[in-house]
Each structure stands twice: as C-alpha cells, then as structure tokens.
Design a protein around this motif. Sequence first.
Motif, PDB file in Angstrom:
ATOM      1  N   LYS A 141      -8.216  29.407  45.863  1.00 26.76           N
ATOM      2  CA  LYS A 141      -9.370  28.901  45.114  1.00 26.76           C
ATOM      3  C   LYS A 141      -9.877  27.551  45.604  1.00 26.76           C
ATOM      4  O   LYS A 141     -10.999  27.152  45.277  1.00 26.76           O
ATOM      5  CB  LYS A 141      -9.011  28.770  43.627  1.00 26.76           C
ATOM      6  CG  LYS A 141      -8.628  30.082  42.960  1.00 26.76           C
ATOM      7  CD  LYS A 141      -8.268  29.850  41.502  1.00 26.76           C
ATOM      8  CE  LYS A 141      -7.877  31.149  40.822  1.00 26.76           C
ATOM      9  NZ  LYS A 141      -7.491  30.941  39.406  1.00 26.76           N
ATOM     10  N   VAL A 142      -9.048  26.839  46.356  1.00 27.75           N
ATOM     11  CA  VAL A 142      -9.415  25.468  46.731  1.00 27.75           C
ATOM     12  C   VAL A 142      -9.156  25.233  48.214  1.00 27.75           C
ATOM     13  O   VAL A 142      -8.478  26.012  48.882  1.00 27.75           O
ATOM     14  CB  VAL A 142      -8.609  24.431  45.910  1.00 27.75           C
ATOM     15  CG1 VAL A 142      -8.905  24.570  44.433  1.00 27.75           C
ATOM     16  CG2 VAL A 142      -7.113  24.561  46.169  1.00 27.75           C
ATOM     17  N   GLN A 143      -9.684  24.133  48.711  1.00 27.31           N
ATOM     18  CA  GLN A 143      -9.432  23.745  50.089  1.00 27.31           C
ATOM     19  C   GLN A 143      -7.999  23.256  50.229  1.00 27.31           C
ATOM     20  O   GLN A 143      -7.277  23.095  49.257  1.00 27.31           O
ATOM     21  CB  GLN A 143     -10.410  22.644  50.510  1.00 27.31           C
ATOM     22  CG  GLN A 143     -11.876  23.076  50.477  1.00 27.31           C
ATOM     23  CD  GLN A 143     -12.805  21.917  50.813  1.00 27.31           C
ATOM     24  OE1 GLN A 143     -12.445  20.763  50.698  1.00 27.31           O
ATOM     25  NE2 GLN A 143     -14.023  22.261  51.238  1.00 27.31           N
ATOM     26  N   ASP A 203     -12.067  20.879  37.433  1.00 27.27           N
ATOM     27  CA  ASP A 203     -12.847  22.058  37.056  1.00 27.27           C
ATOM     28  C   ASP A 203     -11.943  23.265  36.816  1.00 27.27           C
ATOM     29  O   ASP A 203     -12.137  24.023  35.856  1.00 27.27           O
ATOM     30  CB  ASP A 203     -13.863  22.398  38.159  1.00 27.27           C
ATOM     31  CG  ASP A 203     -15.029  21.421  38.192  1.00 27.27           C
ATOM     32  OD1 ASP A 203     -15.236  20.719  37.179  1.00 27.27           O
ATOM     33  OD2 ASP A 203     -15.705  21.349  39.239  1.00 27.27           O
ATOM     34  N   ARG A 223      -3.730  18.577  43.661  1.00 25.06           N
ATOM     35  CA  ARG A 223      -3.373  19.979  43.445  1.00 25.06           C
ATOM     36  C   ARG A 223      -2.296  20.131  42.364  1.00 25.06           C
ATOM     37  O   ARG A 223      -2.261  21.125  41.633  1.00 25.06           O
ATOM     38  CB  ARG A 223      -2.870  20.588  44.760  1.00 25.06           C
ATOM     39  CG  ARG A 223      -2.570  22.085  44.688  1.00 25.06           C
ATOM     40  CD  ARG A 223      -1.883  22.564  45.963  1.00 25.06           C
ATOM     41  NE  ARG A 223      -2.738  22.441  47.125  1.00 25.06           N
ATOM     42  CZ  ARG A 223      -3.605  23.368  47.541  1.00 25.06           C
ATOM     43  NH1 ARG A 223      -3.734  24.489  46.848  1.00 25.06           N
ATOM     44  NH2 ARG A 223      -4.325  23.180  48.630  1.00 25.06           N
ATOM     45  N   ASP A 225     -11.869  16.139  41.356  1.00 25.39           N
ATOM     46  CA  ASP A 225     -12.966  16.826  40.656  1.00 25.39           C
ATOM     47  C   ASP A 225     -12.806  18.343  40.711  1.00 25.39           C
ATOM     48  O   ASP A 225     -13.043  19.046  39.720  1.00 25.39           O
ATOM     49  CB  ASP A 225     -14.317  16.423  41.256  1.00 25.39           C
ATOM     50  CG  ASP A 225     -14.736  15.015  40.861  1.00 25.39           C
ATOM     51  OD1 ASP A 225     -14.174  14.496  39.871  1.00 25.39           O
ATOM     52  OD2 ASP A 225     -15.608  14.432  41.536  1.00 25.39           O
ATOM     53  N   THR A 226     -12.409  18.854  41.869  1.00 22.88           N
ATOM     54  CA  THR A 226     -12.207  20.298  42.026  1.00 22.88           C
ATOM     55  C   THR A 226     -11.105  20.786  41.106  1.00 22.88           C
ATOM     56  O   THR A 226     -11.251  21.795  40.398  1.00 22.88           O
ATOM     57  CB  THR A 226     -11.848  20.637  43.482  1.00 22.88           C
ATOM     58  OG1 THR A 226     -12.941  20.284  44.329  1.00 22.88           O
ATOM     59  CG2 THR A 226     -11.547  22.129  43.640  1.00 22.88           C
ATOM     60  N   PRO A 260      -7.557  19.651  48.028  1.00 20.46           N
ATOM     61  CA  PRO A 260      -8.619  19.591  47.021  1.00 20.46           C
ATOM     62  C   PRO A 260      -8.708  18.213  46.375  1.00 20.46           C
ATOM     63  O   PRO A 260      -7.704  17.506  46.244  1.00 20.46           O
ATOM     64  CB  PRO A 260      -8.188  20.643  45.993  1.00 20.46           C
ATOM     65  CG  PRO A 260      -6.704  20.728  46.153  1.00 20.46           C
ATOM     66  CD  PRO A 260      -6.447  20.523  47.608  1.00 20.46           C
ATOM     67  N   CYS A 261      -9.899  17.853  45.968  1.00 21.83           N
ATOM     68  CA  CYS A 261     -10.101  16.561  45.321  1.00 21.83           C
ATOM     69  C   CYS A 261      -9.831  16.689  43.818  1.00 21.83           C
ATOM     70  O   CYS A 261      -9.696  17.783  43.274  1.00 21.83           O
ATOM     71  CB  CYS A 261     -11.516  16.054  45.570  1.00 21.83           C
ATOM     72  SG  CYS A 261     -12.793  17.081  44.824  1.00 21.83           S
TER      73      CYS A 261
END
Length: 305
Positions: free
Chosen positions: A209-211, A221, A155, A217-218, A214-215
């Motif tokens: 926007k993310v979990q 992006d 993150r 890759d996320t 987040p990983c």
Amino acid sequence: INGFTVAVKIFPCEEYSSWKNESQIFTDASLKHDSVLRFLTAEDRGTGPRREYWLITAYHSRGNLKDYLSHHVLSWMDLQKMAGSLVSGVAHLHSDYTACGRPKIPIAHRDIKSTNVLVKNEQECVLCDFGIAIRLDPSLTVDDFANSGQVGTARYMAPEVLESRVNLEDLESFKQMDVYSMALVLWEMASRCEVVGEVKNYELPFGSKVQEQPCVDTMRDIVLHGRGRPEIPSSWLVHQGMRFLCDTITECWDHDPEARLTAHCVAERFNLMAQMDFTSVDTATTLSPYQSSFQPPLANRSVPQ
C-alpha cells in the motif's frame, strides 16, 4: 577481542546526540538481557571534523530480522522461539525489575522495527539501536518527554503517535507505542511461517500500500483515518497456534492504546503457547480474519496492566 567477534557502529560528529543517548542506555547494567544486544564499550575517536563516536557490541552474522525473513521460511517452532525472544526483550525493557528482582528504570525503545532486531541464531533475536530510546524515569517532567519529539519510523508508528496525541503524563503511553510497533514485527514473522499455508514473498507491514519509506502523512491516512492494519488472511487461522498468535497481534495493535496488551502479558501468552500442543490443524475451521474460537485461559486474556 579475546576471540569474541565484535561489531562497531560508527556515528559521525553530527550524530553525537544519538551516540550519547544510546551509550547511556547501554551502560545501564540493568539493561543486560539475553534478548538485548550485548554492549561492550563506547569510544570517541579522532579530533575536529574527523571525530567519530563508536559503539562496540556483539556481532551477529545472520544480520537483521528483515533480511533474515527475506530469505528464510520459519517453522512453527522457530516462529514461537524467535518471536518469543523478541517479546521477552521488550517486556524486559518495559519492566520495573530485572530478572533477578532488582529495581530498574523502564525503557521505551520508540523505534521497534524488523531492521532494529538482530537474529542471534535460528531461535533467538536481540533488540538493537537505542538511539532514540528513553528512560521512563518518574523524576522527568512532562516537558522533558515533550521535548523528545515525535520519533520513530513512520511505517511502524502507532496511531496516537501519528496523530501527535500521546498522553505524556502517563509513562505507560510510551510502552503502548512500543507494543503497537512490536505487533507489526510479529506479523512480519508470522507471514513467513510455513503453517500459514502458501508462504508468500517477504513483505514489510503495509508493503503493497505504501512506498518503501512512507511519510507520516501517508501512514496517518492508512492507520489513523482508514484504521488499516496488515492483512491476516483466514488461511492463517486454520492452525490453532497461529490463530492464538494472531489474536495476540490484533490486541497489540488496537487503535486504543489503553486496550493493547502489555509486553508482559504478551510474554505470558508466549509462555502459555510453549506449553500447548499446536501440532494438529483444524481443517474444518473457516474463520474470517481476526476471529478466533480458541481462547487462552482467563488469566492470560487481555487485561490492561
């Protein structure tokens, strides 16, 4: 210990390398600073598979910054002091000298985030968790730095880290990564300040926007390809001090590492803010995000150092 409350951080044997790295960073006397967690001692306990590795430090009952911001709204003065102490700590890590002027090896934290910042009191923070920090020793080779790997929390990773395009031949690159991460933490603090207008519930950077975790890759992006950053609503910019701070934050999370402010320059800006009267609010200001009609003196503007 002698009436001093301590915290014990326990590492299992499989995390020995992290304990060893953090204890080595902490035992460097030049690390000592008001904005760095106070280190007392390191110990190893037990034998065999039950062996544990301990770090004993000062204890701060208010916990980490993430939890603190979840339950507290900051005044403008609180924000200035707390954010300023964080910046001061990062500037000290990155500096070639101690406050007394003695030479020191700069350190890159490499995992600056709100859970790695402890709240010392209502107006001070301290940096903690140096498990993946690295000493920027000029005697180390490019291979030494390359072997340290892509580290940190996705993150908070800078674009060049997400892209694995860090210039390992330039030690300033490691500092620039820290400055990006620091900017996200400053945004978190700003989002909970009463001068922004309606103070919303605390949210991590990119939270909507993310979990939760987040990983890479996320984040690649969003940050790398989408050039996304946490939102700075125009309502934040009505307050002159917050506008100045937001200008600083956006210069710290610039996509180009070399265009980012240094931690030292950010610390100078906070010193400047402390001398200025930001009690007035310009209600006629209707600026879009990232714009500002307020500019600090030229000597404190964005000049790569």
